[in-house]
Enzyme design. Sequence first.
Site, PDB file in Angstrom:
ATOM      1  CG  ASP A  48      -2.291  -0.940   1.498  1.00 17.85           C
ATOM      2  OD1 ASP A  48      -2.242  -1.667   0.046  1.00 17.85           O
ATOM      3  OD2 ASP A  48      -2.576  -1.810   1.732  1.00 17.85           O
ATOM      4  CE  LYS A  93      -4.328  -6.750  -0.622  1.00 14.46           C
ATOM      5  NZ  LYS A  93      -4.515  -5.088  -0.428  1.00 14.46           N
ATOM      6  CG  LEU A 127      -6.844  -4.043  -9.586  1.00 11.91           C
ATOM      7  CD1 LEU A 127      -6.000  -3.779 -11.031  1.00 11.91           C
ATOM      8  CD2 LEU A 127      -6.503  -2.578  -9.520  1.00 11.91           C
ATOM      9  CE  LYS A 128     -11.574  -5.358  -1.929  1.00 11.36           C
ATOM     10  NZ  LYS A 128     -10.731  -4.984  -2.302  1.00 11.36           N
ATOM     11  CG  HIS A 151     -19.179  -5.274  -8.948  1.00  9.23           C
ATOM     12  ND1 HIS A 151     -19.743  -4.959  -7.983  1.00  9.23           N
ATOM     13  CD2 HIS A 151     -20.670  -5.995  -9.792  1.00  9.23           C
ATOM     14  CE1 HIS A 151     -20.922  -4.877  -8.375  1.00  9.23           C
ATOM     15  NE2 HIS A 151     -21.299  -5.856  -9.871  1.00  9.23           N
ATOM     16  CB  ILE A 181     -21.457  -6.478 -18.584  1.00  9.11           C
ATOM     17  CG1 ILE A 181     -20.133  -6.275 -19.321  1.00  9.11           C
ATOM     18  CG2 ILE A 181     -22.359  -5.271 -18.160  1.00  9.11           C
ATOM     19  CD1 ILE A 181     -20.863  -5.243 -20.603  1.00  9.11           C
ATOM     20  CG  ASN A 188     -17.326  -9.400 -23.100  1.00 10.09           C
ATOM     21  OD1 ASN A 188     -17.568 -10.632 -22.765  1.00 10.09           O
ATOM     22  ND2 ASN A 188     -16.962  -8.203 -23.703  1.00 10.09           N
ATOM     23  CB  THR A 219     -14.329  -6.540   7.126  1.00  8.80           C
ATOM     24  OG1 THR A 219     -13.445  -5.610   5.850  1.00  8.80           O
ATOM     25  CG2 THR A 219     -14.290  -7.817   6.667  1.00  8.80           C
ATOM     26  CD  GLN A 230      -7.576  -3.790   8.913  1.00  8.19           C
ATOM     27  OE1 GLN A 230      -9.313  -4.315   9.301  1.00  8.19           O
ATOM     28  NE2 GLN A 230      -6.470  -4.204   7.924  1.00  8.19           N
ATOM     29  NE  ARG A 279      -2.560  -0.086   8.500  1.00  3.08           N
ATOM     30  CZ  ARG A 279      -3.912   0.352   8.368  1.00  3.08           C
ATOM     31  NH1 ARG A 279      -3.941   1.590   8.460  1.00  3.08           N
ATOM     32  NH2 ARG A 279      -4.576  -0.993   7.987  1.00  3.08           N
TER      33      ARG A 279
END
Length: 239
Positions: A12, A34, A62-63, A65, A67, A69, A125, A197, A218
């Site tokens: 990060d 990551k 990159l999550k 989300h 359509i 295709n 979360t 967190q 971290r």
Amino acid sequence: MQAKDRIVLALDVDTREEAIALVKQLTGYVGVFKIGMQLFNSAGPNIVHQVHDLGGKVFVDLKLHDIPNTVGSAGKVLTRMNSFMFNVHAAGGREMMRKAAQDSSAEALKMGIDAPLILAVTVLTSISEKELAEEMFVSDMKVEDLVVKWALMAQESGLGGVVCSPQEIVPIRQACGPDFKIVTPGIRPLWSAANDQKRITTPRQALDQGADYMVIGRPIVQAKNPCEAAQMIIDELEA
Ligand code: C5P
């Protein structure tokens, strides 16, 4: 799997230079790096190749989300980049997840490489039960039940695992069986600060509950000696 291979270091940071320095320093202590939207969007997609060329496995977080295709096509690109893992939102639906899995494995086969592990993101979360009811209009279900339903749907759609909170490891493992990969953030060794967190778990607890991989940022990156911090986590996992 060795303890080191279970550690996914969250890169990060904003710049290529910072990321590469961390990879060079920690490559003997963690299994996967990551790259999330912060680094990917600031350093550019080439950062995935650069980490890979240094011998690091990459989780491209990159999550996706969109359509089916579009997600399938993006999944092919991430496969060509030699991603070790990438993720998609389960909320994109069965067809989207199926397309991600099919297109990625077809691309891997064409290239003669291993297909990436594709993970589903279920309920973030950061979303509370109240937000789920009032803003997403899912009011007849507990978060945990929804998470398990989506994890099962991801598995039926051909995905290899999920990213979930430590609280959800046990019910997902029960529902999805031993081969479904569980990746969990929110990990804090007893000696490190919780930062922002809230519901945290130690590396050892996460392992004992059935997690396969732990995303840790971290506690390692901000430690005075990151290699020593990573080694302490490895020791805890091996104990
Ligand atoms: O520094 P820290 O160990 O908290 O980093 C955790 C990493 O896992 C960050 O990249 C964060 O975005 C990610 N993550 C998380 N909680 C989630 C999903 C992802 O902390 N629910």
